[in-house]
Design an enzyme around this catalytic site. Structure first.
Site, PDB file in Angstrom:
ATOM      1  N   ASP A  46      60.823 -14.354  -0.486  1.00  0.00           N
ATOM      2  CA  ASP A  46      59.805 -14.009  -1.560  1.00  0.00           C
ATOM      3  C   ASP A  46      58.716 -14.923  -1.760  1.00  0.00           C
ATOM      4  OD1 ASP A  46      59.626 -12.214  -4.470  1.00  0.00           O
ATOM      5  OD2 ASP A  46      59.308 -14.398  -4.756  1.00  0.00           O
ATOM      6  N   TYR A  51      51.184 -18.903  -4.524  1.00  0.00           N
ATOM      7  CA  TYR A  51      52.081 -20.278  -4.319  1.00  0.00           C
ATOM      8  C   TYR A  51      51.395 -21.176  -3.197  1.00  0.00           C
ATOM      9  CZ  TYR A  51      55.740 -17.057  -6.390  1.00  0.00           C
ATOM     10  OH  TYR A  51      56.284 -16.128  -7.117  1.00  0.00           O
ATOM     11  N   LYS A  80      52.496 -11.067  -3.422  1.00  0.00           N
ATOM     12  CA  LYS A  80      52.302 -10.612  -4.672  1.00  0.00           C
ATOM     13  C   LYS A  80      50.735 -10.635  -4.577  1.00  0.00           C
ATOM     14  CE  LYS A  80      56.549 -12.479  -6.580  1.00  0.00           C
ATOM     15  NZ  LYS A  80      56.731 -13.664  -5.681  1.00  0.00           N
ATOM     16  N   HIS A 113      51.295  -9.146  -9.386  1.00  0.00           N
ATOM     17  CA  HIS A 113      51.975 -10.305  -9.734  1.00  0.00           C
ATOM     18  C   HIS A 113      52.001 -10.656 -11.336  1.00  0.00           C
ATOM     19  CE1 HIS A 113      52.828 -14.927  -8.134  1.00  0.00           C
ATOM     20  NE2 HIS A 113      53.859 -14.389  -9.321  1.00  0.00           N
TER      21      HIS A 113
END
Ligand code: A2P
Length: 315
Positions: A46, A51, A80, A113
């Site tokens: 994921d 990130y 995302k 997201h």
């Protein structure tokens, strides 16, 4: 994807019920974590642009492909779309950046997201002088139409939503040519999300649980509550199965029919978290663990007064 149990999406694609979470995995540690996870048997990662570590995830994939440990088709990869790229003309480019960072020519699942859009063209978190995130007027239903196009282009096999509430899911369902395959939301015993999970299921949408361990890196849910992993109930139930509280929490998600994405960069925990397929919680234990529910949300984003903030409704 032979050995990990799978859920089937409404479009026929399948998704391993456990994946490695990578939020908060530092770029310097995530490459090794992903390699350890693949060696341990994980076939689902994921990821997300926000990130800030997709290139480092990509390095691990490149190595594991080169070693012949896995082929591309053996691993399920989610990413995302970030809130500064909701404008329909920005969606394809955002996904192409993610693909280039990961070193892939398609991903398996691309999620919006968050329902909120932020000002395009600058920082990923564009704050104003008051310290508030600057919204963009883009409506996520328009973003969804662009998400459908990246499926048509073959850049992702499936598309879905993350952090959307019931009303927001309904608005997407009304205009969707391609239905969302999965909804990713925060789920753990302090925030069971029973109603939203049941609702998503009634629409044929699978649910993925993020922060399944109660995200010990974040502050606790409420004053007076311990971190979930330290909850005595989980220790007691764990002793019965000879499993750790983390393993009980992961099984709690799987036994509720969810996909679960525990994050770790620690090899022993990565292995431990995958070692959950030799037991099953009883219906009674699931109910007892569910009694910890305290509306203990750990993760939110943006101002509650801004358009499309998702957590003002009951669910
Ligand atoms: P680390 O990455 O340092 O191993 P969540 O998925 O709910 O966000 O939780 C992730 C957090 O839980 C990370 O801080 C991770 O630490 C920690 N963690 C992951 N697996 C375990 C485990 N089996 N036991 C204890 N802590 C864990």
């Amino acid at each position: 994807m032979a050995n990990v149990p799978q859920l089937v999406f409404n479009n026929g694609h399948t998704c391993p019920v456990i994946g490695l979470g990578t939020w908060n995995s530092q770029p310097g540690e995530v490459t090794q974590a992903v390699k350890d996870a693949i060696d341990a048997g994980y076939r689902h990662l994921d990821c997300a642009h926000i990130y800030g570590n997709e290139k480092e995830v990509g390095l691990a994939l490149k190595e594991k492909f080169a070693e012949g440990v896995i082929k591309r088709k053996d691993i399920f990869i989610t990413s995302k779309l970030w809130c500064t790229h909701h404008r329909p003309d920005l969606v394809e480019g955002a996904l192409r950046t993610t693909l280039s960072d990961l070193g892939l020519d398609y991903i398996d699942l691309y999620l919006i997201h968050w329902p909120q859009a932020f000002k395009e063209g600058g920082e990923l978190l564009p704050y104003d002088s008051q310290g508030k995130l600057i919204p963009s007027p883009v409506d996520y239903v328009d973003t969804w139409k662009a998400m459908e196009k990246v499926v048509d282009l073959g850049l992702t096999k499936s598309i879905g939503l993350s952090n959307f509430n019931k009303k927001q899911i309904d608005r997407v369902m009304e205009i969707a040519r391609i239905k969302p395959a999965s909804l990713q939301i925060e789920v753990h015993p302090y925030l069971n999300h029973e109603k939203l999970i049941d609702y998503a299921r009634s629409l044929g949408i699978t649910v993925t649980a993020y922060s399944p361990l109660g995200s010990p890196d974040r502050p606790g849910p409420k004053p007076g509550y311990s971190h979930l992993l330290e909850d005595p109930l989980l220790k007691t139930i764990g002793e019965k199965y000879n499993k750790s509280p983390a393993q009980i929490l992961i099984r709690y998600a799987i036994d509720r029919g969810l996909i679960v994405i525990p994050k770790s960069v620690t090899k022993s925990r990565i292995i431990q978290n995958f070692n959950v397929f030799d037991f099953q919680l009883t219906a009674e234990d699931i109910k007892t663990i569910g009694s910890l529910e305290c509306n203990g949300r750990l993760c939110s984003l943006g101002d509650i007064n801004q358009p499309f903030y998702p957590f003002n409704d009951e669910f």
